[in-house]
Design an enzyme around this catalytic site. Structure first.
Site, short mmCIF file in Angstrom:
data_model
loop_
_atom_site.label_atom_id
_atom_site.label_comp_id
_atom_site.label_asym_id
_atom_site.label_seq_id
_atom_site.Cartn_x
_atom_site.Cartn_y
_atom_site.Cartn_z
CG ASN A 150 -0.28 -0.36 2.50
OD1 ASN A 150 0.35 -1.41 2.60
ND2 ASN A 150 -0.40 0.48 3.49
CB SER A 198 -10.83 -3.01 1.76
OG SER A 198 -11.55 -1.99 2.38
CB THR A 236 -27.79 -7.94 11.00
OG1 THR A 236 -28.53 -8.56 12.05
CG2 THR A 236 -28.70 -7.70 9.81
CB CYS A 326 -3.60 1.98 8.99
SG CYS A 326 -4.76 1.55 7.72
#
Ligand code: PMP
Length: 390
Positions: A150, A198, A236, A326
């Protein structure tokens, strides 16, 4: 003027993705676990999204678990691998992996598991021969090496690694987050493997990602309390997220070639300009053909603080980054650039430009103009403050 050149951190939502999510918003309100009609409709939409992603990735037989993003998918994969490998086996993990792979490995090491960091060459590439030798020694239980880094955009020899590990039956975790939509992924030979990705890196919505499982790899759930996602992840499901994610994957893969062709030209021109204007700069991204994804250029500007350059460009409406979003907020230099053998000063003078699918030549021309003004200014200020400190 606002120019966003930070696609490896995240991307804006593609209007076509937004439209496909909006179309379903009023109809698909059911809980996919409910047996009644609204529930069944949501379940069908979720499963269709899952199938679309699997088929567009061209990975052959596999199953896919939706997660909240690649961070969760990587944690789940590392956790699952550690549950399965024998106590006396080593988990080999690349030194330049994303923190969402490295951190859970290091956590497990602190709990007594055997984790070994695989060094990289000066280019950032894993040394495949070393990896082979290490695996052939017989005590390796699993390997994690990403497809594309990345921070630098370097492409790891993930095809070779997966083929080799398949032949030895050793499970492989390959983070493909930065590879999808940037390089073709079909026809990888995969044995027991986990792939993670992602949505928000692909102009899809944030908050959804996936763990893809091939061969006889087994998932050990980390989130308990429900039988959703084939009991691999309770809770869910994010149905709209999955619909947007699938649409984004389909679009990015369909548009991969023209996108890469455009980026190749942009990057070449941009790098040539930088080299002629700022002698002494170095690319942390390998620029030989097929060595890196075309949208990424990580550059070291000698004598310039990357943090200061970021702030200065932000004021000008140009948005880039120092590397991993990050790790932002931490003052530590990039672990990726350090693992490549660079000094801390080198790492602290490096910034990443990562083009988006919608980046235009005009955007880069404007960046070039602004850099032409800002960099000499910053250098002058630097010299003044150095003289004051003498
Ligand atoms: N892996 C890689 C290679 C990444 O670039 C990122 C995002 N920076 C992640 C994992 C984490 O992805 P997410 O933001 O979806 O958690």
């Amino acid at each position: 003027m606002a120019i966003y050149i930070d696609a490896n951190a995240t991307t804006s939502l593609d209007p076509r993705v937004e439209e496909s999510m909006r179309q379903h918003a009023s109809v698909l309100y059911g809980n996919p676990s409910s047996p009644h009609e609204p529930g069944r409709l949501a379940r069908t939409a979720l499963d269709n999204a899952r199938q679309t992603i699997i088929s567009r990735l061209g990975l052959g037989r596999c199953s896919l678990v939706f997660t909240s993003g690649a961070t969760e998918a990587n944690n789940l994969a590392v956790h699952s691998l550690h549950q399965r490998i024998q106590e006396d086996r080593t988990f080999l993990v690349g030194a330049t992996e994303h923190p969402s792979v490295l951190a859970p490995c290091i956590d497990l090491r602190s709990k007594g598991r055997d984790v070994e960091i695989l060094p990289v060459l000066k280019s950032g590439m894993i040394d495949f021969d070393t990896l082979q030798k290490r695996v052939k020694s017989g005590d390796v239980g699993a390997v994690a090496v990403m497809a594309v880094n990345n921070e630098t955009g370097l492409i790891q020899p993930f095809r070779q690694i997966s083929k080799f590990l398949k032949s030895r039956g050793i499970p492989y975790l390959c983070d493909i987050t930065q590879a999808v939509g940037k390089i073709p992924l079909e026809s990888i030979e995969l044995g027991p493997a986990f792939l993670t990705l992602s949505s928000h890196k692909l102009r899809g919505p944030k908050g959804i990602g996936a763990l893809v499982k091939t061969g006889n790899a087994k998932i050990s759930p980390q989130i308990l309390g429900g039988s959703q996602e084939s009991t691999c992840r309770a809770g869910t499901e994010n149905v709209f997220g999955a619909i947007g994610f699938a649409k984004a994957v389909a679009l990015r893969i369909h548009e991969l070639q023209p996108c890469c062709d455009g980026w190749r030209t942009l990057r070449k021109q941009f790098w040539e300009f930088l080299c002629t204007t700022y002698p002494g700069i170095q690319s942390n991204t390998p620029l030989v053909e097929n060595a890196s994804v075309e949208n990424t250029l990580n550059v070291m500007f000698p004598g310039i603080s990357s943090e200061a350059l970021l702030v200065r460009l932000d004021l000008e409406g140009i948005y880039i980054s120092t590397g991993s979003a990050c790790a932002s907020g931490s003052s530590d230099p990039s672990h990726v650039l350090l693992a490549m053998g660079n000094s801390r000063d080198h790492a602290r003078s490096s910034v990443r430009f990562s083009f988006c699918p919608e980046t235009q030549p005009n955007d880069l021309e404007q960046i070039v103009d602004v850099l032409g003004r800002v960099l000499p200014e910053m250098k002058r200020l630097n010299r003044k403050s150095n003289r004051r400190n003498e």
